[in-house]
Design an enzyme around this catalytic site. Structure first.
Site, PDB file in Angstrom:
ATOM      1  N   TYR A   1      15.251  28.270  30.675  1.00 22.53           N
ATOM      2  CA  TYR A   1      15.865  28.975  31.693  1.00 22.53           C
ATOM      3  C   TYR A   1      16.244  28.130  33.155  1.00 22.53           C
ATOM      4  CZ  TYR A   1      10.789  30.013  33.424  1.00 22.53           C
ATOM      5  OH  TYR A   1       9.584  30.026  33.720  1.00 22.53           O
ATOM      6  N   GLU A   2      16.844  28.732  34.148  1.00 10.09           N
ATOM      7  CA  GLU A   2      17.381  28.071  35.322  1.00 10.09           C
ATOM      8  C   GLU A   2      18.204  26.884  34.737  1.00 10.09           C
ATOM      9  OE1 GLU A   2      17.067  29.708  37.604  1.00 10.09           O
ATOM     10  OE2 GLU A   2      15.028  30.601  37.362  1.00 10.09           O
ATOM     11  N   GLY A   3      19.152  26.922  33.596  1.00  9.58           N
ATOM     12  CA  GLY A   3      19.959  26.065  33.189  1.00  9.58           C
ATOM     13  C   GLY A   3      19.167  25.303  32.050  1.00  9.58           C
TER      14      GLY A   3
END
Lengths: 593, 593
Positions: free
Chosen positions: A434-436
């Site tokens: 997550y978050e890229g």
């Protein structure tokens, strides 16, 4: 069940002997003397160990439950959240003006490690609130700040970020959620968002969603995206809760881990939203949140590794199995403890040397943020922008690998949920995504950050490395560290050269090495951190510390990293310079079972 | 939900163009022409894809249930087990005399990959039965063989292995389970065993437990351990089921994965057991089962990686996200498929090059077993004994890492159970632990196998590598392979030298490098496999194959492994030769959070 003990001694060493906080000219740092920071860390450590950690396994086993749009968090979460709020922890590094304590990021980060290690799923509720509040702080109008920030900083209201849709994750230009202007200046937001952490729950009276959506008629793709504040309950101008907004939680996901945090499908059906920041400049505003979140996720990688490691150490000292090959160490017992065995030690040293190095890196990064924000230091701002994908990607990839190693120490018991080691790996796994996803971090690093301002920041970092080596060239105790950092710097330089030569002409060649470069640079960062820590430790030893064992262990652990991990830069360089030919050669059809 | 397609074309390539089965002098191999093996693999592939794979997610979600000592397997397992039995698959490489088909191991292994990839939890029921039957075959009396083997080979009865107790895993000398001689020659077995896979279930009318226990008065520790056959239902001399024996399943474990296989706590309360093999020589007998199981577990690592990879490929071709950095590839769509992105390809190539290399290694290993058993070839027997811990440890460590990479291709969807990618990693995780945790494999390799008969087998293996390089020295197409294998061989040789110098004098120094050596040797093995496959592929291309794309892809994939993975040997060597000083230096107290 696993336990957690906050690594305060180690953090104090980094804050005061490596970063030397109170000698810094960063505004706010002069207050941060050892007694003061210890008092804070003792308290957050207690909250983490006594309140959050015991709920970690409960949250994993029971998870969140969804019923007709309502989400119930695991038993105990609500009470723990109240304790977090009453201690004022959520706003520790937020402005006093809005009810925070205005402490520097470096303190916020140190505290955050405790909470994330003790209970990652729980910590996400206030962690995401922090990110949403930071975004409103940076991009909101005065009225928006006054209306939302005091409640969010107190965690009476929590926050979320809404980016992903079923058909668009990384590629946000594909977004379909729409925002149509209402007559009164607000917008009607309609669409579906998925993977929304803490999108719905029972811990707070209101939830402030930050939602990316497109205003019709704007530019195509990513350039036509705007950011909106969409509260679960409309907030009256006096700050009271008004009517229920048109946003509902359609479902929660069944996931590999972080079961205690609700991952929600959020349906927006003409929900009232307020533009945050400029129209069509939503990505810029969202990146305030994203950059903070990426550093926070990097911290999760370290934190889960640290919690898992502590429990592996306890098990390795207690579990009796086999005899030391050089002679019995526990003659009164039926066998020796696991920790006598070289390969168990190798694993514990892998974990220890990563965790302590990563901790220094995370705290150094937080101090760079303080330097950038509080001193308006552009060089620090550039450096942290360069290092953000490295901290996110390297600390979560390696942090995950370390939770796997910690689990491995338990043998078969590591696979049984009752022992809790599986949860560390399952929870840590999300941080790579997550978050890229980490591949996207690598792309950001090589495709964007490396060439920023003509490579100014990577060049500045390499000069920093060279300076460190020069300054310590004549210190015999530092010889293995200087030699290691020099060799790794050479590999780093060669990789950067390779990208300069190929980046524009043959971008596939450069990007085929992006993940390897992220890891190469990550190792160099940890090598530098070990150099800095070794310097501090050898200074303490030379000046006659009473705690020789602590500092000697630092030197040994650093030497271990230099001998066993930093040399990985050569392998990453070999991969990078092998280029993209074999990576890109095959037709898509050639990939099959 | 994930799908599975058996990699038959790739297996056929290895069997007929690399191993050239039907040209071998191993008894039974002359029958194995391409049409014959393809017919078998087509059938097992169908069973795997159509029957076992669809039950994989079901088994994970529903798991096994325990009720008052009875264990129910997930819905559909019983029906699938009947299909497996009616096809005769369980006995494919077992003697015809007992109802098997007497095919070589190499065919058994190829078939096993399909089943393990399609449904690991399911395949363990018959896989363990196979191991138990092999042990009875090797160590049982004629009466025992006649009584148990036909039913076990038909899988009317299944088998288990019972080693672990709560306080003793690897260190079996600590065992407390006792076997007291009865007047009639049988024994009364009493004790508790844990982590017993398939210890209780509803798939078969009887379960034949092989149980390690101590006969009082025997030697201390591991030398006083004997092996017993303990049937769930006593078997009458006529082979009929008699009374229920004193063995019960006390509980099943809640685990990270393989939920479809019951991991049982087994309580033996004066259960009737029959000595299998010699008294006090139980470990020797158990190692028949263990060695087979270790190779089977290595195959699991490969199989899970292969299944996960197939699904990652499908997703990477379908999921539209972002644009190729060198220009749009899918102009009619809103975005390009993931597979255009270099880092996604890098990940798929990592997986592909590992899986195909590992498949060749697993099949070569099976052919070495055939050579050892069917030709009584001592050199082959020594080599497979050396390679067993490598195949178990390297293929499961790397196989697990590849399932993690495959999961990563899915981004956020990889973390959601609905997509099935999490299950591959959770199931694959156990393979690094059971049948001897991988650290124990490394200890076995460096502490025992390396020095066997004066290092005869590792020296033989290094000669084999040198011969390969010599034979292909003048083949231009083979140049990158010969160069890679030469460099890796040099690292291998240096590591072996290091162990020879330090093994006896400073065993901690040697063992601190044991896991790295296991991986070093694993990479060399895969390098050699890629060399062999490249040779076969370039021969096919030179002799005018019509399927140029297949063989060209083989060469490219091999070159990828040579460029990006084989160079890891240098890093492993650097770690090994850094020795044990920093590994062993710290006091146990220095390990803490």
């Amino acid at each position: 069940m696993p336990s957690y003990s906050a690594p305060i001694k180690d953090q104090q060493f980094i804050l005061h002997e490596v970063l030397r906080l109170s000698q810094s000219n960063i505004p706010g740092y002069s207050d941060l003397d050892p007694a003061f920071t210890k008092a804070i860390l003792d308290e957050s450590g207690k909250l983490a160990s006594a309140v959050m950690a015991p709920l970690n396994a409960v949250g994993d086993r029971d998870g969140c439950t969804w019923d007709a749009g309502k989400v119930r968090t695991p038993a105990g979460f609500k009470q723990a959240f109240e304790e977090l709020k009453s201690g004022g922890w959520a706003g520790i590094d937020m402005p006093e003006q809005y009810g925070g304590q205005s402490m520097p990021s470096v303190i916020g980060s140190a505290v955050t490690e405790h909470f994330m290690a003790a209970n990652q799923a729980f910590s996400m509720y206030h962690g995401l609130t922090h990110g949403a509040a930071s975004t409103i702080l940076a991009h909101g109008t005065e009225a928006q700040k006054d209306l939302f920030l005091p409640k969010m900083i107190a965690c009476d209201w929590t926050g979320t970020m809404n980016l992903t849709e079923p058909h668009c994750g990384t590629d946000l230009g594909l977004m379909r959620t729409k925002a149509i202007a209402n007559a009164n200046g607000s917008y009607a937001v309609t669409g579906q968002k998925i993977f929304i952490s803490a999108g719905e729950h029972d811990l707070a009276e209101n939830i402030i969603h930050l939602v990316l959506a497109k205003i019709p008629g704007g530019p195509e793709g990513i350039k036509g995206v705007s950011l909106f504040i969409v509260p679960k309950f409309i907030v009256t101008p006096e700050g009271r809760l008004g009517q229920r907004n048109g946003v509902t939680c359609g479902a929660i996901e069944r996931k590999m881990g972080i079961h205690g945090n609700a991952t929600c499908v959020m349906n927006y059906d003409g929900a009232t939203g307020y533009l945050l920041g400029e129209m069509h400049k939503g990505m810029r505003a969202m990146f305030t949140m994203m950059n903070e979140a990426r550093l926070g996720v990097g911290m999760q990688g370290l934190a889960q590794a640290s919690a898992a490691y502590q429990n592996a150490v306890i098990y390795a000292k207690e579990r009796l199995q086999g005899r030391d090959v050089t002679g019995i160490k526990n003659p009164d017992g039926p066998a020796d403890p696991l920790i006598v065995h070289p390969d168990i030690r190798r694993s514990l040293m892998d974990q220890k040397s990563f965790i302590e190095g990563a901790r220094a890196l995370a705290l150094w990064a937080a101090s760079l943020i303080d330097q950038a924000h509080r001193l308006q230091d552009a060089a620090a701002d550039g450096l942290i922008s360069l290092l953000t994908p490295v901290i996110k990607g390297f600390l979560t990839d390696q942090g995950y690998a370390m939770t796997v190693q910690a689990q491995q120490v338990f043998g078969g018991h590591g696979y049984i949920e009752e022992w809790g080691m599986s949860q560390f790996t399952r929870d840590a796994r999300i941080a790579m995504i997550y978050e890229g996803a980490n591949g996207v971090q690598a792309l950001d690093l090589v495709g964007r950050k490396l060439g920023q301002e003509g490579g100014k920041y990577i060049i500045g970092f390499m000069e920093h490395l060279a300076r460190f080596c020069d300054e310590n060239a004549n210190d015999a105790a530092m010889a293995p560290f200087v030699a290691g950092i020099k060799a790794a710097s050479k590999d780093l330089q060669a990789a950067v050269m390779y990208f300069m030569q190929h980046g524009i002409k043959t971008p596939h060649h450069a990007l085929a090495g992006s993940s390897d470069f992220l890891h190469l640079l990550g190792h160099v960062c940890l090598g530098l951190m070990w150099g800095e820590m070794a310097k501090a430790a050898s200074t303490a030893l030379e000046t006659g510390t009473k705690d020789r064992a602590f500092y000697a262990a630092k030197l040994t652990t650093g030497q271990y990293y230099m001998a066993r991990h930093l040399p990985a830069t050569a392998l990453h360089l070999a991969r990078i310079t092998s280029g993209g030919d074999t990576v890109m050669a095959l037709d898509a059809e050639a990939f099959s079972g």
